[in-house]
Scaffold this active site. Sequence first.
Site, PDB file in Angstrom:
ATOM      1  N   GLY A 140       6.000  18.766  46.665  1.00  0.00           N
ATOM      2  CA  GLY A 140       7.414  18.635  47.030  1.00  0.00           C
ATOM      3  C   GLY A 140       8.309  18.995  45.855  1.00  0.00           C
ATOM      4  O   GLY A 140       9.266  18.287  45.543  1.00  0.00           O
TER       5      GLY A 140
ATOM      6  N   GLY B 271      15.053  17.855  45.162  1.00  0.00           N
ATOM      7  CA  GLY B 271      15.128  16.439  44.783  1.00  0.00           C
ATOM      8  C   GLY B 271      14.262  16.032  43.604  1.00  0.00           C
ATOM      9  O   GLY B 271      14.272  16.678  42.543  1.00  0.00           O
TER      10      GLY B 271
ATOM     11  N   ARG C 150       8.908  25.861  51.077  1.00  0.00           N
ATOM     12  CA  ARG C 150       9.970  26.869  51.016  1.00  0.00           C
ATOM     13  C   ARG C 150       9.732  27.857  49.870  1.00  0.00           C
ATOM     14  O   ARG C 150      10.004  27.559  48.717  1.00  0.00           O
ATOM     15  CB  ARG C 150      11.332  26.176  50.876  1.00  0.00           C
ATOM     16  CG  ARG C 150      11.799  25.592  52.200  1.00  0.00           C
ATOM     17  CD  ARG C 150      12.999  24.724  52.043  1.00  0.00           C
ATOM     18  NE  ARG C 150      12.708  23.435  51.459  1.00  0.00           N
ATOM     19  CZ  ARG C 150      13.616  22.488  51.212  1.00  0.00           C
ATOM     20  NH1 ARG C 150      14.881  22.708  51.515  1.00  0.00           N
ATOM     21  NH2 ARG C 150      13.266  21.339  50.686  1.00  0.00           N
TER      22      ARG C 150
ATOM     23  N   SER D 159       8.624   3.659  47.945  1.00  0.00           N
ATOM     24  CA  SER D 159      10.034   3.422  48.238  1.00  0.00           C
ATOM     25  C   SER D 159      10.247   1.918  48.310  1.00  0.00           C
ATOM     26  O   SER D 159       9.306   1.161  48.601  1.00  0.00           O
ATOM     27  CB  SER D 159      10.392   4.046  49.594  1.00  0.00           C
ATOM     28  OG  SER D 159      11.661   3.593  50.044  1.00  0.00           O
TER      29      SER D 159
ATOM     30  N   TYR E 218       8.481   4.983  58.631  1.00  0.00           N
ATOM     31  CA  TYR E 218       8.760   5.442  57.262  1.00  0.00           C
ATOM     32  C   TYR E 218       8.387   4.340  56.266  1.00  0.00           C
ATOM     33  O   TYR E 218       7.608   4.570  55.329  1.00  0.00           O
ATOM     34  CB  TYR E 218      10.231   5.841  57.093  1.00  0.00           C
ATOM     35  CG  TYR E 218      10.519   6.246  55.656  1.00  0.00           C
ATOM     36  CD1 TYR E 218       9.967   7.404  55.123  1.00  0.00           C
ATOM     37  CD2 TYR E 218      11.298   5.436  54.816  1.00  0.00           C
ATOM     38  CE1 TYR E 218      10.181   7.758  53.789  1.00  0.00           C
ATOM     39  CE2 TYR E 218      11.516   5.785  53.488  1.00  0.00           C
ATOM     40  CZ  TYR E 218      10.954   6.941  52.980  1.00  0.00           C
ATOM     41  OH  TYR E 218      11.155   7.286  51.662  1.00  0.00           O
TER      42      TYR E 218
ATOM     43  N   PHE F 281      17.089  14.144  50.816  1.00  0.00           N
ATOM     44  CA  PHE F 281      16.384  13.190  51.672  1.00  0.00           C
ATOM     45  C   PHE F 281      17.160  12.866  52.968  1.00  0.00           C
ATOM     46  O   PHE F 281      16.603  12.908  54.066  1.00  0.00           O
ATOM     47  CB  PHE F 281      16.122  11.909  50.862  1.00  0.00           C
ATOM     48  CG  PHE F 281      15.459  10.805  51.617  1.00  0.00           C
ATOM     49  CD1 PHE F 281      14.089  10.786  51.790  1.00  0.00           C
ATOM     50  CD2 PHE F 281      16.212   9.763  52.158  1.00  0.00           C
ATOM     51  CE1 PHE F 281      13.469   9.758  52.487  1.00  0.00           C
ATOM     52  CE2 PHE F 281      15.602   8.733  52.858  1.00  0.00           C
ATOM     53  CZ  PHE F 281      14.235   8.729  53.023  1.00  0.00           C
TER      54      PHE F 281
HETATM   55  P1  NDP Z   1      13.946  15.858  49.280  1.00  0.00           P
HETATM   56  O1  NDP Z   1      14.129  16.041  50.739  1.00  0.00           O
HETATM   57  O2  NDP Z   1      15.015  16.314  48.366  1.00  0.00           O
HETATM   58  O3  NDP Z   1      12.557  16.495  48.827  1.00  0.00           O
HETATM   59  C1  NDP Z   1      11.385  16.355  49.577  1.00  0.00           C
HETATM   60  C2  NDP Z   1      10.337  17.318  49.086  1.00  0.00           C
HETATM   61  O4  NDP Z   1       9.139  17.110  49.866  1.00  0.00           O
HETATM   62  C3  NDP Z   1      10.726  18.781  49.259  1.00  0.00           C
HETATM   63  O5  NDP Z   1      10.348  19.516  48.109  1.00  0.00           O
HETATM   64  C4  NDP Z   1       9.909  19.246  50.454  1.00  0.00           C
HETATM   65  O6  NDP Z   1       9.532  20.608  50.307  1.00  0.00           O
HETATM   66  C5  NDP Z   1       8.667  18.365  50.324  1.00  0.00           C
HETATM   67  N1  NDP Z   1       7.956  18.247  51.594  1.00  0.00           N
HETATM   68  C6  NDP Z   1       8.341  17.583  52.707  1.00  0.00           C
HETATM   69  N2  NDP Z   1       7.444  17.791  53.704  1.00  0.00           N
HETATM   70  C7  NDP Z   1       6.472  18.597  53.190  1.00  0.00           C
HETATM   71  C8  NDP Z   1       5.304  19.167  53.714  1.00  0.00           C
HETATM   72  N3  NDP Z   1       4.919  18.961  54.985  1.00  0.00           N
HETATM   73  N4  NDP Z   1       4.530  19.964  52.922  1.00  0.00           N
HETATM   74  C9  NDP Z   1       4.908  20.194  51.635  1.00  0.00           C
HETATM   75  N5  NDP Z   1       6.016  19.669  51.071  1.00  0.00           N
HETATM   76  C10 NDP Z   1       6.797  18.888  51.849  1.00  0.00           C
HETATM   77  O7  NDP Z   1      13.709  14.283  49.087  1.00  0.00           O
HETATM   78  P2  NDP Z   1      13.422  13.374  47.770  1.00  0.00           P
HETATM   79  O8  NDP Z   1      13.282  14.187  46.564  1.00  0.00           O
HETATM   80  O9  NDP Z   1      14.412  12.284  47.784  1.00  0.00           O
HETATM   81  O10 NDP Z   1      12.022  12.748  48.202  1.00  0.00           O
HETATM   82  C11 NDP Z   1      10.851  12.835  47.437  1.00  0.00           C
HETATM   83  C12 NDP Z   1      10.001  11.612  47.723  1.00  0.00           C
HETATM   84  O11 NDP Z   1      10.680  10.436  47.303  1.00  0.00           O
HETATM   85  C13 NDP Z   1       9.673  11.405  49.200  1.00  0.00           C
HETATM   86  O12 NDP Z   1       8.334  10.982  49.290  1.00  0.00           O
HETATM   87  C14 NDP Z   1      10.618  10.292  49.623  1.00  0.00           C
HETATM   88  O13 NDP Z   1      10.127   9.530  50.683  1.00  0.00           O
HETATM   89  C15 NDP Z   1      10.700   9.483  48.350  1.00  0.00           C
HETATM   90  N6  NDP Z   1      11.877   8.624  48.190  1.00  0.00           N
HETATM   91  C16 NDP Z   1      13.144   9.135  48.286  1.00  0.00           C
HETATM   92  C17 NDP Z   1      14.240   8.270  48.120  1.00  0.00           C
HETATM   93  C18 NDP Z   1      15.646   8.748  48.274  1.00  0.00           C
HETATM   94  O14 NDP Z   1      16.534   7.910  48.552  1.00  0.00           O
HETATM   95  N7  NDP Z   1      15.941  10.002  48.084  1.00  0.00           N
HETATM   96  C19 NDP Z   1      14.039   6.858  47.784  1.00  0.00           C
HETATM   97  C20 NDP Z   1      12.673   6.455  47.725  1.00  0.00           C
HETATM   98  C21 NDP Z   1      11.642   7.313  47.904  1.00  0.00           C
HETATM   99  P3  NDP Z   1       9.567  21.745  51.461  1.00  0.00           P
HETATM  100  O15 NDP Z   1      10.579  21.307  52.486  1.00  0.00           O
HETATM  101  O16 NDP Z   1       9.916  23.006  50.737  1.00  0.00           O
HETATM  102  O17 NDP Z   1       8.167  21.762  51.982  1.00  0.00           O
HETATM  103  C1  8X3 Z   2      14.282   6.099  50.700  1.00  0.00           C
HETATM  104  C2  8X3 Z   2      15.140   4.912  50.501  1.00  0.00           C
HETATM  105  O1  8X3 Z   2      16.317   2.961  51.657  1.00  0.00           O
HETATM  106  O2  8X3 Z   2      16.468   5.158  52.712  1.00  0.00           O
HETATM  107  O3  8X3 Z   2      12.942   5.764  50.592  1.00  0.00           O
HETATM  108  O4  8X3 Z   2      14.420   3.923  52.815  1.00  0.00           O
HETATM  109  S1  8X3 Z   2      15.595   4.210  51.999  1.00  0.00           S
END
Ligand code: NDP
Ligand code: 8X3
Length: 248
Positions: A9, A13, A35, A135, A148, A185
């Site tokens: 990923g 983010g 992507r 999370s 989730y 996200f």
């Molecule tokens: P983003 O949406 O900005 O990034 C998510 C990343 O995951 C992208 O690079 C996307 O790449 C990749 N991804 C999603 N699905 C797939 C797939 N099927 N195969 C390969 N890559 C995948 O979100 P965040 O950076 O915020 O999230 C990163 C992690 O942190 C996640 O696990 C999320 O649950 C966790 N998290 C986020 C929080 C928040 O509030 N933002 C809080 C707590 C945890 P692409 O689409 O190019 O495949």
């Molecule tokens: C992402 C944070 O609070 O939207 O893991 O679940 S929350």
Amino acid sequence: MKGTAFITGATSGFGDAIARRLSKEGYKIIALGRRRDRLEKLVKEIKNTHIIECDIRDKDALFEAVKNLPESFKDIEILVNNAGLALGIDGILQTSVDDLETMIDTNIKGLLYSTKAVLPIMAARKSGYVFNLGSTAGAWPYPGSHVYGASKAFVKQFSRNIRNDLKGTGIRVTEIAPGICKTEFSEVRFKGDIERANEVYAGVEPITAQDIATIVVNCINMPKHVNINIVELMATAQTWAGLHVEKN
Ligand code: NDP
Ligand code: 8X3
């Protein structure tokens, strides 16, 4: 030059910020995501990067990509299991089975595949560091979090459990469990509804992706005899909402 950091990923983010930061710290980077345009941009902007365009749910493609890594990227020292998503915030009754399955297949099974593909490399080197993105939703329930949050509870317990199995390998495991962070996200959660996504962060100073990258670097820089089991963090503005009582 340090070893290689494999980040799932890495197109957005946290993953993007962690890739850029670890590159600055001298690691070679393996960046995985779906992507291609984003991966190609990253490879132009940071040195010594190998990209894997792959859906983390595709077990065969993932194992094949790890097996066929270029020789100079095989020394994986750090794995950041970061790829993940939430889809929607409706209740369990309203959420489609497809969306529920996508979260399970990505956040649980995808994380399992990359872990299984990479751990043997670390075990053979008798050294390594696995970060798993959990999370606050993995510990604290909220309406619409159903699968989730449950998938992140898996990440929490899986992170603890594998430490038992990795005794003697020198491999460290840390779960990073953030609360509200501004990335793509919410855009993903609300399926491209930017206005709704922006509402999540309106009037709040959320955690940033750079903050998460700083945590990763700080954990790595702890002496090797120290394993940080979990880092749970929230924005200072975020607290618990308390228990809800339904009244007549
Ligand atoms: P983003 O949406 O900005 O990034 C998510 C990343 O995951 C992208 O690079 C996307 O790449 C990749 N991804 C999603 N699905 C797939 C797939 N099927 N195969 C390969 N890559 C995948 O979100 P965040 O950076 O915020 O999230 C990163 C992690 O942190 C996640 O696990 C999320 O649950 C966790 N998290 C986020 C929080 C928040 O509030 N933002 C809080 C707590 C945890 P692409 O689409 O190019 O495949
Ligand atoms: C992402 C944070 O609070 O939207 O893991 O679940 S929350």
